[in-house]
Scaffold this motif. Structure first.
Motif, PDB file in Angstrom:
ATOM      1  N   ILE A   1     -33.864  31.447  -4.919  1.00 17.40           N
ATOM      2  CA  ILE A   1     -34.627  31.196  -6.149  1.00 17.40           C
ATOM      3  C   ILE A   1     -33.704  30.717  -7.264  1.00 17.40           C
ATOM      4  N   THR A   2     -32.588  31.417  -7.451  1.00 15.90           N
ATOM      5  CA  THR A   2     -31.657  31.073  -8.527  1.00 15.90           C
ATOM      6  C   THR A   2     -31.098  29.667  -8.344  1.00 15.90           C
ATOM      7  N   ALA A   3     -30.628  29.358  -7.119  1.00 18.89           N
ATOM      8  CA  ALA A   3     -30.039  28.039  -6.865  1.00 18.89           C
ATOM      9  C   ALA A   3     -31.065  26.932  -7.029  1.00 18.89           C
ATOM     10  N   PHE A   4     -32.288  27.144  -6.546  1.00 17.60           N
ATOM     11  CA  PHE A   4     -33.324  26.105  -6.626  1.00 17.60           C
ATOM     12  C   PHE A   4     -33.678  25.816  -8.079  1.00 17.60           C
ATOM     13  N   VAL A   5     -33.808  26.848  -8.878  1.00 12.38           N
ATOM     14  CA  VAL A   5     -34.144  26.651 -10.295  1.00 12.38           C
ATOM     15  C   VAL A   5     -33.024  25.910 -11.015  1.00 12.38           C
ATOM     16  N   LEU A   6     -31.778  26.332 -10.792  1.00 13.42           N
ATOM     17  CA  LEU A   6     -30.652  25.705 -11.484  1.00 13.42           C
ATOM     18  C   LEU A   6     -30.479  24.243 -11.068  1.00 13.42           C
TER      19      LEU A   6
ATOM     20  N   ARG B   1     -42.923  23.172  -5.701  1.00 14.08           N
ATOM     21  CA  ARG B   1     -41.850  22.582  -4.892  1.00 14.08           C
ATOM     22  C   ARG B   1     -41.028  23.655  -4.190  1.00 14.08           C
ATOM     23  N   PHE B   2     -40.798  24.768  -4.872  1.00 17.22           N
ATOM     24  CA  PHE B   2     -40.033  25.843  -4.237  1.00 17.22           C
ATOM     25  C   PHE B   2     -40.811  26.455  -3.080  1.00 17.22           C
ATOM     26  N   PHE B   3     -42.108  26.663  -3.260  1.00 16.97           N
ATOM     27  CA  PHE B   3     -42.920  27.222  -2.175  1.00 16.97           C
ATOM     28  C   PHE B   3     -42.915  26.295  -0.964  1.00 16.97           C
ATOM     29  N   GLU B   4     -42.997  25.002  -1.220  1.00 15.33           N
ATOM     30  CA  GLU B   4     -42.966  24.030  -0.118  1.00 15.33           C
ATOM     31  C   GLU B   4     -41.610  24.071   0.597  1.00 15.33           C
ATOM     32  N   TRP B   5     -40.526  24.151  -0.209  1.00 14.79           N
ATOM     33  CA  TRP B   5     -39.185  24.159   0.390  1.00 14.79           C
ATOM     34  C   TRP B   5     -38.947  25.418   1.219  1.00 14.79           C
ATOM     35  N   ILE B   6     -39.272  26.587   0.663  1.00  7.81           N
ATOM     36  CA  ILE B   6     -38.965  27.832   1.364  1.00  7.81           C
ATOM     37  C   ILE B   6     -39.861  28.001   2.591  1.00  7.81           C
ATOM     38  N   THR B   7     -41.097  27.476   2.536  1.00  6.47           N
ATOM     39  CA  THR B   7     -41.968  27.530   3.712  1.00  6.47           C
ATOM     40  C   THR B   7     -41.372  26.720   4.857  1.00  6.47           C
TER      41      THR B   7
ATOM     42  N   LEU C   1     -38.114  28.443   6.291  1.00  3.01           N
ATOM     43  CA  LEU C   1     -38.354  29.557   7.205  1.00  3.01           C
ATOM     44  C   LEU C   1     -38.592  29.078   8.627  1.00  3.01           C
ATOM     45  N   THR C   2     -38.965  27.827   8.788  1.00  7.85           N
ATOM     46  CA  THR C   2     -39.149  27.250  10.130  1.00  7.85           C
ATOM     47  C   THR C   2     -37.900  26.508  10.604  1.00  7.85           C
ATOM     48  N   GLY C   3     -36.834  26.546   9.812  1.00 11.15           N
ATOM     49  CA  GLY C   3     -35.592  25.865  10.191  1.00 11.15           C
ATOM     50  C   GLY C   3     -35.477  24.455   9.681  1.00 11.15           C
ATOM     51  N   ASP C   4     -36.414  24.016   8.841  1.00  8.51           N
ATOM     52  CA  ASP C   4     -36.389  22.662   8.294  1.00  8.51           C
ATOM     53  C   ASP C   4     -35.904  22.718   6.846  1.00  8.51           C
ATOM     54  N   LEU C   5     -34.706  22.214   6.595  1.00  8.58           N
ATOM     55  CA  LEU C   5     -34.140  22.216   5.245  1.00  8.58           C
ATOM     56  C   LEU C   5     -34.324  20.879   4.536  1.00  8.58           C
ATOM     57  N   GLY C   6     -35.171  20.037   5.100  1.00 12.28           N
ATOM     58  CA  GLY C   6     -35.465  18.764   4.463  1.00 12.28           C
ATOM     59  C   GLY C   6     -34.447  17.690   4.814  1.00 12.28           C
TER      60      GLY C   6
ATOM     61  N   VAL D   1     -27.502  20.309  -1.089  1.00 18.27           N
ATOM     62  CA  VAL D   1     -26.808  21.416  -1.756  1.00 18.27           C
ATOM     63  C   VAL D   1     -27.497  22.738  -1.449  1.00 18.27           C
ATOM     64  N   MET D   2     -28.829  22.750  -1.452  1.00 15.34           N
ATOM     65  CA  MET D   2     -29.557  23.978  -1.110  1.00 15.34           C
ATOM     66  C   MET D   2     -29.249  24.405   0.320  1.00 15.34           C
ATOM     67  N   GLY D   3     -29.136  23.427   1.225  1.00 15.33           N
ATOM     68  CA  GLY D   3     -28.791  23.755   2.599  1.00 15.33           C
ATOM     69  C   GLY D   3     -27.439  24.422   2.697  1.00 15.33           C
TER      70      GLY D   3
END
Length: 313
Positions: free
Chosen positions: A21-26, A64-70, A73-78, A281-283
């Protein structure tokens, strides 16, 4: 033991969620600046807005965060915004390089630090003072400076090792060892001093206990008392320090990889951060956080095995 492990895993999951959460917001605070960096500083406002919409930067942050974290959780970091490559694939090709450096540095640091710390604790006097001085000097010199000195001396002057480049172990084991030798030494020197000091202090305290006098009274040799009994009881604090040093060395590998031109995640992380490549970077942030959780769990399990009181606490 199962309860002990479950508690540690729950703490790790909570840490992962907080870091995510912190990294995604920043990282998403400057959405417009990110779009402009990707299309170029001379691009018109219309092109920048179109790029932001293409990346979904015009949507609410929570969505966007909900879409990313969903997807995560399936192993897809975009996919990387800069290269279009899958983030999982990009990290998978680079992470083994960084891990080989870090794990190699941990092994070298642990072996030398335990030997030096035990030597300093068992032989008080000038030997102890020499070990302490060397530990302080090694910890005070920055890792990148050590890396540059190693390159100048052992790669350029003596030509014992290659100055840059990386050979995969499956291509040539000897070539791989040659390419990671200097980076591993550069990473491990600073950690050796910290761990050696911790081993020394813990062993000095352990040597004062009654069971040591009992073992000596029974006629056990000095080296057996020190390395078989005292070292095991003093290993807990040293393991904690070594776990912290793993995290420090993993971060330090970013700079060392730049010096030796190694294709680890360090170079990619720097480039992705400059352009604001949020998915990549999130990955890296998530993979690093998972490694931290795994290392901390491994350290806790080892401490619980060495000292049952840790499990009870």
């Amino acid at each position: 033991m199962i309860t002990f492990i479950l508690r540690r895993l729950a703490t790790g999951v909570a840490m992962l969620v907080t870091i995510s959460i912190t990294a995604f917001v920043l990282l998403n605070l400057g959405a417009t600046d990110t779009a402009r960096r990707l299309v170029g500083q001379t691009a018109s406002a219309e092109i920048v807005a179109r790029k932001a919409a293409e990346l979904g930067l015009d949507r609410p942050l929570g969505e966007r965060f909900f879409e990313w974290i969903t997807a995560a959780l399936t192993g897809d970091l975009g996919r990387s915004w800069q290269s279009g490559q899958s983030v999982v694939d990009a990290i998978a090709t680079r992470l083994p390089v960084t891990l080989s450096l870090t794990i190699g540095a941990v092994i070298v640091s642990a072996a030398l630090a335990i030997a030096l710390g035990a030597l300093a604790a068992g032989r008080r006097g000038w030997t102890d003072r020499v070990v302490q001085v060397l530990s302080v000097i090694g910890g005070a010199i920055p890792g990148f400076l050590i890396a540059l000195i190693l390159v100048l001396v052992f790669a350029i002057s003596l030509r014992w090792f290659p100055a840059t480049g990386y050979v995969r172990p499956e291509d040539s084991l000897g070539g791989w060892l040659a390419t990671i030798a200097l980076p591993v030494i550069a990473l491990s020197i600073g950690a050796i001093g910290s761990v050696a000091q911790q081993v020394r202090g813990s062993m000095i305290d352990a040597l004062r206990h009654d069971y040591v006098r009992t073992l000596r009274a029974r006629g056990l040799p000095h080296h057996r008392v020190v390395y078989r009994h005292v070292l095991r009881n003093a290993a807990g604090p040293a393991l904690s320090t070594l776990g912290l040093q793993f995290i420090v060395m993993f971060g330090g590998a970013v700079i060392v990889e730049q010096v030796f031109s190694l294709p680890g995640i360090g170079q990619s992380a720097v480039a992705a951060t400059v352009v604001g490549d949020v998915p990549f970077v999130m990955g890296i942030v998530i993979v690093t956080a998972i490694l931290v959780v795994i290392v901390n769990l491994a350290v806790d399990l080892l401490q619980g095995w060495l000292n049952p009181k840790v499990r009870l606490s």
